[in-house]
Motif scaffolding. Structure first.
Motif, short mmCIF file in Angstrom:
data_model
loop_
_atom_site.label_atom_id
_atom_site.label_comp_id
_atom_site.label_asym_id
_atom_site.label_seq_id
_atom_site.Cartn_x
_atom_site.Cartn_y
_atom_site.Cartn_z
N SER A 122 47.14 38.33 36.33
CA SER A 122 48.26 38.90 35.58
C SER A 122 47.92 40.17 34.82
O SER A 122 48.81 40.87 34.34
CB SER A 122 48.80 37.85 34.59
N ARG A 123 46.63 40.48 34.73
CA ARG A 123 46.22 41.65 33.95
C ARG A 123 46.64 42.95 34.63
O ARG A 123 46.58 43.07 35.86
CB ARG A 123 44.69 41.65 33.77
N PRO A 124 47.02 43.95 33.85
CA PRO A 124 47.38 45.25 34.45
C PRO A 124 46.17 46.02 34.99
O PRO A 124 46.31 46.87 35.85
CB PRO A 124 48.02 46.00 33.28
N SER A 125 44.99 45.69 34.49
CA SER A 125 43.74 46.29 34.98
C SER A 125 42.70 45.19 35.14
O SER A 125 42.78 44.14 34.48
CB SER A 125 43.23 47.36 34.01
N PRO A 126 41.71 45.39 36.02
CA PRO A 126 40.72 44.32 36.25
C PRO A 126 39.95 43.95 34.98
O PRO A 126 39.66 44.81 34.13
CB PRO A 126 39.78 44.95 37.29
N ALA A 127 39.64 42.68 34.85
CA ALA A 127 38.82 42.21 33.75
C ALA A 127 37.40 42.75 33.91
O ALA A 127 36.93 42.98 35.02
CB ALA A 127 38.79 40.68 33.72
N THR A 128 36.71 42.94 32.80
CA THR A 128 35.33 43.42 32.84
C THR A 128 34.37 42.25 33.06
O THR A 128 34.48 41.22 32.40
CB THR A 128 34.96 44.15 31.55
N ALA A 129 33.44 42.44 34.00
CA ALA A 129 32.49 41.39 34.36
C ALA A 129 31.08 41.92 34.21
O ALA A 129 30.70 42.92 34.85
CB ALA A 129 32.72 40.91 35.79
#
Length: 323
Positions: A145-152
């Motif tokens: 659902s995030r507008p940008s990728p999560a940071t990993a």
């Protein structure tokens, strides 16, 4: 006359090699850990080094040589004298994946002699506590659902955490934004601080923080739950099929190290792994102990070659590379 001189020289060299093997070890041994202090590789190596010292009768010290997904540390070991005094510690990332990611000035198989196959880690999906999800199903929904990728966080391009992240992407169809560190120890510190969102981490690196409640765990990438953390479900139990990956570790020495020395190092490592106190420490880190019949140089060599055949095509298809 010349033939006699050459024969004598060869005899001297051969005798010297045997004497060196018989005397081994006569001074401290260094295990090069290719990641930062405080990470899972460092923790395992230190436990083993301390117990191997008892068997070998010499100090066994660890040296952290970081950078380039562990390839710099492995290179330091590869280019050391083949006398048993420099041991390369590494895992699936450093001794398999890096061959497909980096332009190495050494060959991971041809330039190293296997010593012993060490305990393995299933990977674990963890997040900072600020992530609202409390189950893997919820986490996947939040990531999508995030507008940008999560940071990993990762330990660098081609590291175990990076490959696990790519594998996670392949299975879920979710994209992540990777943040490279010099080891998963520093990455974990930033996860606790809320600076990054998730890590697909080695269980041994994250399990104590999960227990302390400073980060949240969702699932492990194994087909069975950990005996040391039975409350954490497998990925399949949590609703994600096909996410199964084990990050095994091992020890190697430079090619050309006398077989007798390899045998001595293997025996010291095996004795350490069979020590009840060491076994308890490693299991408490979330590690799965190696079966007794796999504690051989041959088993490590076979595992390394099989994993190269499995993972290199996946890595190349994902276009993971560093010039």
């Amino acid at each position: 006359m010349k033939k006699a001189v050459w024969a004598a020289l060869i005899g001297i060299v051969a005798f010297t090699g045997v004497a060196r093997a018989d005397d081994f070890p006569s001074h401290p041994i260094t295990i090069i850990v290719p990641f930062a202090a405080g990470g899972p590789s460092d923790a395992m190596a230190r436990v083993l080094a301390e117990r191997m010292r008892v068997t070998l009768g010499q100090a066994v010290v660890t040296e952290n040589v970081t950078g380039a997904g562990g390839s710099i540390g492995v290179g330091r070991a590869v280019h050391s004298p083949p006398d048993g005094y420099t041991v390369s510690f590494g895992h699936l990332g450093t001794h398999v994946a890096n061959g497909a990611v980096y332009k190495l000035n050494y060959d991971l198989v041809a330039d190293l002699e296997p010593v012993v196959l060490l305990p393995s880690n299933p990977m674990i999906v963890v997040s900072k506590n600020a992530v609202p999800a409390t189950s893997l199903k919820d986490l996947l929904a939040w990531l999508k659902s995030r507008p940008s990728p999560a940071t990993a966080g990762t330990a660098g391009a081609g590291s175990g955490s990076h490959i696990a992240g790519v594998y996670f992407e392949n299975v879920t169809g979710i994209k992540l934004q990777y943040v490279p560190y010099r080891g998963t120890g520093p990455a974990l510190n930033d996860l606790i601080a809320g600076q990054i969102d998730v890590i697909v981490d080695q269980t041994s690196n994250s399990i104590n923080q999960v227990r302390a409640g400073t980060i949240r765990a969702y699932a492990i990438s194994d087909d069975k739950r950990l005996s040391s953390a039975p409350e954490i479900p497998t990925a399949e139990e949590a609703g994600l099929k096909g996410f199964n990956m084990t990050l095994w570790s091992g020890m190697w020495v430079p090619k050309g190290t006398p077989k007798e020395i390899v045998t001595k190092l293997n025996a010291a490592a095996v004795e350490a792994l069979n020590d009840p106190a060491v076994k308890k420490q490693l299991e408490n880190q979330g590690l799965e102990m190696t079966p007794q019949d796999q504690l051989t140089p041959e088993a490590l060599g076979a595992r390394q070659k099989a994993e190269i055949a499995k993972w290199w095509p996946i890595i190349k298809a994902a276009n993971i590379k560093v010039d």
